[in-house]
Design an enzyme around this catalytic site. Structure first.
Site, short mmCIF file in Angstrom:
data_model
loop_
_atom_site.label_atom_id
_atom_site.label_comp_id
_atom_site.label_asym_id
_atom_site.label_seq_id
_atom_site.Cartn_x
_atom_site.Cartn_y
_atom_site.Cartn_z
CB CYS A 272 1.09 0.71 -2.61
SG CYS A 272 1.00 0.77 -0.81
CD GLN A 276 -4.47 3.06 -0.73
OE1 GLN A 276 -4.22 4.21 -0.36
NE2 GLN A 276 -3.93 1.99 -0.14
N GLY A 316 -2.28 1.18 4.71
CA GLY A 316 -3.27 1.24 5.78
C GLY A 316 -4.68 1.51 5.31
CG PHE A 317 -6.05 4.43 3.89
CD1 PHE A 317 -7.15 5.08 4.41
CD2 PHE A 317 -4.79 4.77 4.36
CE1 PHE A 317 -7.01 6.06 5.38
CE2 PHE A 317 -4.63 5.75 5.34
CZ PHE A 317 -5.75 6.40 5.86
CG HIS A 371 4.96 -2.57 -2.01
ND1 HIS A 371 5.86 -1.75 -1.35
CD2 HIS A 371 3.77 -1.93 -1.93
CE1 HIS A 371 5.23 -0.68 -0.88
NE2 HIS A 371 3.96 -0.78 -1.22
CD GLU A 373 8.19 -3.03 -4.60
OE1 GLU A 373 8.22 -2.87 -3.37
OE2 GLU A 373 7.12 -3.06 -5.25
#
Length: 396
Positions: A272, A276, A316-317, A371, A373
């Protein structure tokens, strides 16, 4: 709605009335929506939602109550819950409290009776924007001033808000399994087996990520996001893990420089926000998505296996593809030339064709945007933790 006791107001002036059902007061932040049919407590306690207001697309929220085992951190991080129909039941076998009682206890504003379908459609068309949840007695003019004073998500460093203030260790024999999780010995790394030591740059890691690493025998040390490369390497870890978290990766240059100093010295894996940050550390760029990916039903193709997985996402990116492309046209492992050699696309989002993961080819490292997990969400991608630990063994 004639008996409205609260309202939602977006920065473009769009308003939705409803009924207040959480803590007293108001909340402002960036409006996002999540598409999961369950996992409302996990979303609320995911540090990646810091600074945001969550609109739940599933109409009934709170059906099965809340429990300590569903906590992804030690507190609620999202600032408000916006729902079509909120429930306060605690009659599920695992329930320890009603959802709305818990939100009130946590100081989280909430509103029910909102036309969330229209709200989500508006965000999808206009993009994520600032807004707030306000009591009906507050004049709109005052609410607008509060919204205007809220900084936009782009450019915000929220990692410092959610990061721990000191190093903690998890998974050594006899230790617990991480923040917000009970110390179950079956996951504590007991029995004399000493697994790989993973140093985590904790920008808001979820408890379930720590739990999945420990369940596979790893020992985990959680470091503040302001840690230096020397501090992260002081205990000679076998690998470095970059966790999920909130905010804009472009505002975290100090973490990017730390990661840049670690690439090539230790295997590095990011999830996540960590994806980035690793992308930026090797010279790639990121950009803000129109309304982000939030929910537990996002299809992603793993280009190494060809499988399509249903994934849990909250970001969000995204990273730009080769040549600065925002989308990837084909299901092929296209290549980047980075500051550390070649990288290959490993995962692609099948909703909007954005980058969902890459693998560094000349130094040990890789990422996924989502994600794996499964906290909350499907279990399709749990194998990625095994793949990560296998890469550590291969690099030893």
């Amino acid at each position: 709605m004639t008996d409205a006791t609260a309202y939602v107001l977006l920065e473009d002036g769009t308003r939705f009335d409803g009924e207040a059902c959480g803590a007293d007061g108001h909340a402002v932040g960036e409006f996002v929506f999540t598409t999961g049919m369950s996992g409302y407590q996990e979303s609320m306690t995911d540090p990646s939602f810091a600074g945001q207001l969550i609109a739940y697309t599933y109409p009934h929220i709170g059906n099965y109550g809340v429990s300590s085992q569903a906590m992804e951190s030690e507190r609620a991080w999202a600032r408000a819950a916006i729902m079509r129909e909120a429930c306060n039941r605690e009659d599920a076998p695992t329930a320890e409290r009603g959802w709305l009682d818990w939100l009130s206890d946590c100081g989280v504003q909430a509103i029910s009776g909102v036309d969330t379908r229209s709200l989500v459609m508006h965000i999808r068309e206009a993009g994520a924007m600032r807004g707030g949840v306000f009591p009906a007695a507050m004049p709109e003019a005052e609410a607008r001033e509060l919204i205007d004073a809220e900084p936009p998500m782009a450019g915000q460093d929220l990692a410092r808000l959610v990061t721990p203030d000191r190093v903690s260790h998890h998974g050594w024999p006899g230790d617990g399994v991480g923040r917000g999780v009970s110390g179950d010995e079956s996951l504590s790394g007991g029995g004399g087996f000493v697994g790989p030591h993973i140093a985590v740059i904790d920008t808001g890691i979820k408890a379930s990520m720590v739990r999945e690493l420990i369940a596979r025998g790893a020992r985990v040390s959680l470091h503040p996001c302001t840690s230096t490369p020397e501090e992260l390497l002081a205990e000679d870890p076998d690998a470095v893990f970059l966790s999920n978290g909130p905010g804009d990766p472009a505002a975290l240059s100090y973490i990017v420089e730390t990661v840049r100093a670690l690439v090539g010295r230790k295997p590095v894996w990011g999830i996540c926000l960590g994806h980035q940050l690793l992308c930026r550390a090797v010279g790639l760029e990121t950009f803000k998505l129109p309304f982000g990916h939030h929910g537990a039903n996002h299809p992603v193709r793993d280009l190494q296996t060809g499988r399509v997985e249903i994934t849990s996402q909250n970001h969000g990116f995204a990273a730009l593809g080769p040549g600065g492309a925002r989308t990837i046209d084909k299901d092929e492992p296209v290549h980047w030339e980075t500051d550390f050699g070649a990288a290959a696309l490993s995962h692609v989002n099948l909703y909007d064709r954005t980058v969902e993961g890459l693998e560094l080819l000349d130094v040990p490292g890789g990422t996924v945007q989502y994600h794996p997990e499964a906290g909350p969400g499907p279990h399709d991608s749990l194998y990625l933790f095994d793949r990560f630990l296998q890469r550590i063994a291969e690099a030893a």
